[in-house]
Design a protein around this motif. Structure first.
Motif, mmCIF file in Angstrom:
data_model
loop_
_atom_site.group_PDB
_atom_site.id
_atom_site.type_symbol
_atom_site.label_atom_id
_atom_site.label_comp_id
_atom_site.label_asym_id
_atom_site.label_seq_id
_atom_site.Cartn_x
_atom_site.Cartn_y
_atom_site.Cartn_z
ATOM 1 N N VAL A 102 0.752 -1.051 -0.053
ATOM 2 C CA VAL A 102 0.137 -0.364 0.307
ATOM 3 C C VAL A 102 0.742 1.273 0.060
ATOM 4 O O VAL A 102 0.634 2.440 0.226
ATOM 5 N N SER A 103 1.851 0.984 -0.161
ATOM 6 C CA SER A 103 2.745 2.026 -0.398
ATOM 7 C C SER A 103 4.130 1.619 -0.538
ATOM 8 O O SER A 103 4.550 0.254 -0.189
ATOM 9 N N THR A 104 5.479 2.285 -0.586
ATOM 10 C CA THR A 104 6.491 2.242 -1.156
ATOM 11 C C THR A 104 7.104 1.219 -0.666
ATOM 12 O O THR A 104 7.295 -0.688 -0.927
ATOM 13 N N ASN A 105 7.353 0.466 0.702
ATOM 14 C CA ASN A 105 7.801 -0.482 1.433
ATOM 15 C C ASN A 105 6.421 -0.775 3.045
ATOM 16 O O ASN A 105 7.140 -1.383 3.685
ATOM 17 N N GLU A 106 5.622 -0.577 2.603
ATOM 18 C CA GLU A 106 4.353 -0.697 3.451
ATOM 19 C C GLU A 106 3.470 -1.818 3.108
ATOM 20 O O GLU A 106 2.832 -1.030 2.214
ATOM 21 N N TRP A 107 3.276 -2.602 4.146
ATOM 22 C CA TRP A 107 1.885 -3.976 3.697
ATOM 23 C C TRP A 107 1.251 -4.170 4.300
ATOM 24 O O TRP A 107 1.845 -3.843 5.391
ATOM 25 N N VAL A 108 -0.093 -4.759 3.682
ATOM 26 C CA VAL A 108 -0.645 -5.675 4.987
ATOM 27 C C VAL A 108 -1.162 -6.282 4.849
ATOM 28 O O VAL A 108 -1.335 -6.872 3.651
ATOM 29 N N SER A 109 -1.563 -7.321 5.206
ATOM 30 C CA SER A 109 -1.151 -8.728 5.470
ATOM 31 C C SER A 109 -3.163 -8.695 5.549
ATOM 32 O O SER A 109 -3.920 -8.737 5.803
ATOM 33 N N SER A 110 -3.411 -9.544 4.464
ATOM 34 C CA SER A 110 -4.731 -10.492 3.809
ATOM 35 C C SER A 110 -5.309 -9.968 5.062
ATOM 36 O O SER A 110 -6.446 -10.691 4.820
ATOM 37 N N ALA A 111 -5.033 -10.377 6.290
ATOM 38 C CA ALA A 111 -5.732 -11.104 7.136
ATOM 39 C C ALA A 111 -6.870 -10.189 7.814
ATOM 40 O O ALA A 111 -7.702 -10.069 8.289
ATOM 41 N N TYR A 112 -5.852 -8.911 6.603
ATOM 42 C CA TYR A 112 -7.049 -7.551 7.135
ATOM 43 C C TYR A 112 -7.673 -7.138 6.469
ATOM 44 O O TYR A 112 -8.046 -6.379 6.387
ATOM 45 N N VAL A 113 -7.488 -7.049 5.266
ATOM 46 C CA VAL A 113 -8.549 -7.347 4.163
ATOM 47 C C VAL A 113 -9.610 -7.824 3.590
ATOM 48 O O VAL A 113 -9.659 -8.741 3.588
ATOM 49 N N THR A 114 -10.984 -6.995 4.238
ATOM 50 C CA THR A 114 -12.154 -7.902 4.343
ATOM 51 C C THR A 114 -12.937 -8.149 1.951
ATOM 52 O O THR A 114 -13.720 -8.545 1.846
ATOM 53 N N ASN A 115 -11.740 -7.515 1.147
ATOM 54 C CA ASN A 115 -12.005 -7.795 -0.712
ATOM 55 C C ASN A 115 -11.480 -6.882 -1.432
ATOM 56 O O ASN A 115 -10.191 -5.898 -0.589
ATOM 57 N N TYR A 116 -10.631 -7.433 -2.392
ATOM 58 C CA TYR A 116 -9.882 -6.661 -3.363
ATOM 59 C C TYR A 116 -10.514 -6.774 -4.300
ATOM 60 O O TYR A 116 -11.187 -7.689 -5.268
ATOM 61 N N GLU A 117 -10.378 -5.377 -4.805
ATOM 62 C CA GLU A 117 -10.780 -5.187 -6.482
ATOM 63 C C GLU A 117 -9.196 -5.575 -7.500
ATOM 64 O O GLU A 117 -8.721 -4.543 -7.302
ATOM 65 N N TYR A 118 -9.813 -6.030 -7.788
ATOM 66 C CA TYR A 118 -8.679 -6.341 -9.548
ATOM 67 C C TYR A 118 -9.885 -5.193 -10.210
ATOM 68 O O TYR A 118 -10.507 -5.656 -10.672
ATOM 69 N N ILE A 119 -8.049 -4.664 -11.054
ATOM 70 C CA ILE A 119 -8.711 -3.139 -12.178
ATOM 71 C C ILE A 119 -7.828 -4.011 -13.454
ATOM 72 O O ILE A 119 -6.764 -4.174 -12.975
ATOM 73 N N SER A 120 -8.611 -4.161 -14.318
ATOM 74 C CA SER A 120 -7.743 -4.170 -15.398
ATOM 75 C C SER A 120 -7.699 -2.968 -16.676
ATOM 76 O O SER A 120 -8.555 -2.480 -16.369
ATOM 77 N N GLY A 121 -7.142 -2.836 -17.441
ATOM 78 C CA GLY A 121 -7.533 -1.832 -18.835
ATOM 79 C C GLY A 121 -6.142 -0.785 -18.638
ATOM 80 O O GLY A 121 -6.878 -0.330 -19.068
#
Length: 121
Positions: A102-121
């Motif tokens: 979520v930042s240059t070297n800052e990461w959030v564990s998937s345990a805290y991710v309630t959903n993920y939206e993949y964006i293509s295009g």
């Protein structure tokens, strides 16, 4: 198993418009490239993670940074507000845990991710 929900932001034939795919954070997503840097699997993606502290039920979601040897260190001077979306361009699997950058070297564990939206295009 989790359901896959497709949301279209524009007609598929529209040039330069994006589409969004909402998936469970633990699912394999559509990736632009995958590599193993010796400290974990790195997957280049583009999407939005929605975070919430469903683990300890605090007001903020903790983040970690990755050290050169692949170990993590807690980020102690910042956190993410509950129920907020964050852009992510890389997923990383290290020590059997999936992380979203979520930042240059800052990461959030998937345990805290309630959903993920993949964006293509």
């Amino acid at each position: 198993m989790s359901a896959l929900v497709l949301l279209s932001l524009a007609a598929p034939a529209a040039v330069g418009m994006a589409t969004t795919t909402t998936v469970n954070a633990s699912d394999q997503d559509v990736l632009t490239s995958t590599s193993d840097d010796g400290t974990g699997i790195v997957m280049h993606i583009y999407g939005i993670v929605h975070v919430s502290d469903v683990v300890t039920h605090k007001a903020f979601v903790p983040m970690v940074s990755f050290n050169e040897d692949g170990t993590t260190s807690p980020v102690t001077n910042r956190a993410l507000l509950n129920d907020t979306p964050w852009q992510s361009d890389i997923q990383r699997i290290a020590n059997d845990t999936r992380y979203f950058r979520v930042s240059t070297n800052e990461w959030v564990s998937s345990a805290y991710v309630t959903n993920y939206e993949y964006i293509s295009g």
